[in-house]
Every structure is written in C-alpha cells, then in structure tokens.
Write a protein that holds these residues in place. Structure first.
Motif, short mmCIF file in Angstrom:
data_model
loop_
_atom_site.label_atom_id
_atom_site.label_comp_id
_atom_site.label_asym_id
_atom_site.label_seq_id
_atom_site.Cartn_x
_atom_site.Cartn_y
_atom_site.Cartn_z
N HIS A 122 0.86 -1.19 0.00
CA HIS A 122 0.00 0.00 0.00
C HIS A 122 0.90 1.24 0.00
O HIS A 122 1.72 1.41 0.90
N ASP A 124 1.03 5.61 -0.73
CA ASP A 124 0.20 6.82 -0.84
C ASP A 124 0.82 7.89 -1.74
O ASP A 124 0.34 9.01 -1.79
N ASN A 125 1.89 7.54 -2.45
CA ASN A 125 2.54 8.49 -3.35
C ASN A 125 2.50 7.93 -4.76
O ASN A 125 3.16 6.93 -5.06
N GLN A 126 1.72 8.57 -5.63
CA GLN A 126 1.52 8.04 -6.98
C GLN A 126 2.78 8.11 -7.83
O GLN A 126 3.00 7.23 -8.68
N TYR A 167 -2.80 1.90 -4.54
CA TYR A 167 -2.81 3.26 -3.99
C TYR A 167 -3.63 3.29 -2.71
O TYR A 167 -4.72 2.74 -2.63
N GLU A 168 -3.08 3.95 -1.71
CA GLU A 168 -3.77 4.14 -0.43
C GLU A 168 -3.80 5.63 -0.14
O GLU A 168 -2.78 6.32 -0.28
N THR A 169 -4.94 6.16 0.24
CA THR A 169 -5.01 7.59 0.57
C THR A 169 -4.15 7.87 1.80
O THR A 169 -3.97 7.00 2.67
N SER A 170 -3.62 9.06 1.88
CA SER A 170 -2.77 9.43 3.01
C SER A 170 -3.52 9.33 4.34
O SER A 170 -2.94 8.99 5.37
N ALA A 171 -4.82 9.62 4.31
CA ALA A 171 -5.63 9.56 5.53
C ALA A 171 -5.77 8.13 6.05
O ALA A 171 -5.99 7.93 7.24
N SER A 172 -5.64 7.14 5.17
CA SER A 172 -5.79 5.74 5.57
C SER A 172 -4.46 4.98 5.60
O SER A 172 -4.45 3.76 5.68
#
Length: 199
Positions: A122, A124-126, A167-172
């Motif tokens: 996972h 969070d940086n594309q 991809y994982e959102t920064s919030a998660s």
C-alpha cells in the motif's frame, strides 16, 4: 553528556507511558484462510529530522481479509541518507518494507494459508508507485550509491508477482504513525486505530 533537554525528554516519555497504560494492540480473525492475504503499508516523512534532514521510514505489516485485521509487525527507521524528494523517500521506505518485512514472511504464510501468496504493498505516493511499476527513473540513478537500493529490484518483485502495489489515501495510511509526531489529538487517535491500538 546528559543535559537538561534529556531530562525533559525522559519526563515526556514517562508521562506518555503513564497516560497510555489502558491502550491495547488488538487483532481479529473472522475468515477462512483462503480469504486472508499479507498487506504491507510503507510510508516516509520527507526530511522529518529538522537537524539532519534525513527522512524516516514507517512500515506496518498485517494479515487482512473481509472480516480480519491482524497486525504482525511495525517499524520506524531513520533512512541512511538525505533524500531529494518525497517520491525518493517513499521508494526507500518501500524497499525497506519489501526487503526486510514483506518477502521474508511469505514463506511462512504460504505454509500457514496453504496457498501461494503475494505481498500487497500500500503506497500513498503516486509518483513512487509509477517509478516502481515502470522500473525506470533517470532522475534517481543515484539511489544505489546513496541509499543502497535498486528500483530494478522493486520492479522485478512486481513483475514476478511477489508484490502487488495499490494506492492508499494518506488519511488511511497505517504506516503514517511510525514516521512523525502528531500534534492533533483527533489525528493521533485515528492513526492509532489504523494499526489496531484501542483504549
């Protein structure tokens, strides 16, 4: 030499330990083993150390399923050299996670889960994800000398099917708690819940 600043740091640490005695790390398993998989969360705090400007890698490894969330390991490690950008720091964290945590655990979980597994990475940086997927980035040719890592190695693990990236959102991002200090109480509570620390 021990200074007054060390006294303050020790006092803060003891206050933290005293105020968190009710906190527990929990995990639950509610699925058959066929539904379980290995998940690795890797994150980096770019230039998080104000003095040295060295980034910190955060790694969180867990077993996941539709009704399962069981933490296996977590790590916070200072990187060995200064990174030039956030994607570079993220790639270093991903390499540390895959090499030190993700791949070594696959042999055990292949046996326990009675199937061939891969590590679900996972990120969070594309930009970092794209570099790992393509295996090429001319602007980071120095990584082998400065950090001792190879983008080709990460790309190879992806193409061989040992690693899948998502991809994982920064919030998660569960590994966020390992990379920096939190000033906001609500964000700290949420970061704890992401790695199954509850009161």
């Amino acid at each position: 030499k021990w200074t007054e600043a060390h006294d303050k740091q020790l006092y803060r640490l003891m206050c933290y330990m005293h105020s968190t005695k009710s906190k527990r790390l929990v995990g639950w398993v509610g699925d058959k083993r066929e539904a379980l998989s290995v998940h690795l969360y890797c994150d980096a705090d770019f230039a998080g150390d104000a003095k040295s400007l060295i980034s910190t890698s955060g790694i969180h490894l867990m077993i996941r399923g539709p009704k399962t969330c069981f933490p296996l390991n977590g790590a916070s490690k200072k990187q060995t050299a200064i990174s030039h950008s956030t994607p570079e720091a993220e790639i270093v964290a991903a390499d540390q996670g895959i090499q030190k945590e993700g791949l070594p655990v696959l042999g055990l979980w292949d046996t326990l889960l009675a199937k061939t597994n891969c590590v679900y990475l996972h990120e969070d940086n594309q930009a970092a994800m794209r570099i790992i997927e393509t295996g090429r980035n001319p602007t980071m040719r120095h990584l082998g000398r400065t950090h001792g890592i190879s983008i080709g190695f990460l790309h190879d693990q992806l193409t061989r099917g040992r690693v899948e990236i998502a991809y994982e959102t920064s919030a998660s991002m569960a590994a966020d708690i390992y990379t920096k200090a939190f000033q906001d109480q609500a964000k700290w509570k949420w970061a704890c819940e992401l790695i199954n620390i509850v009161d």
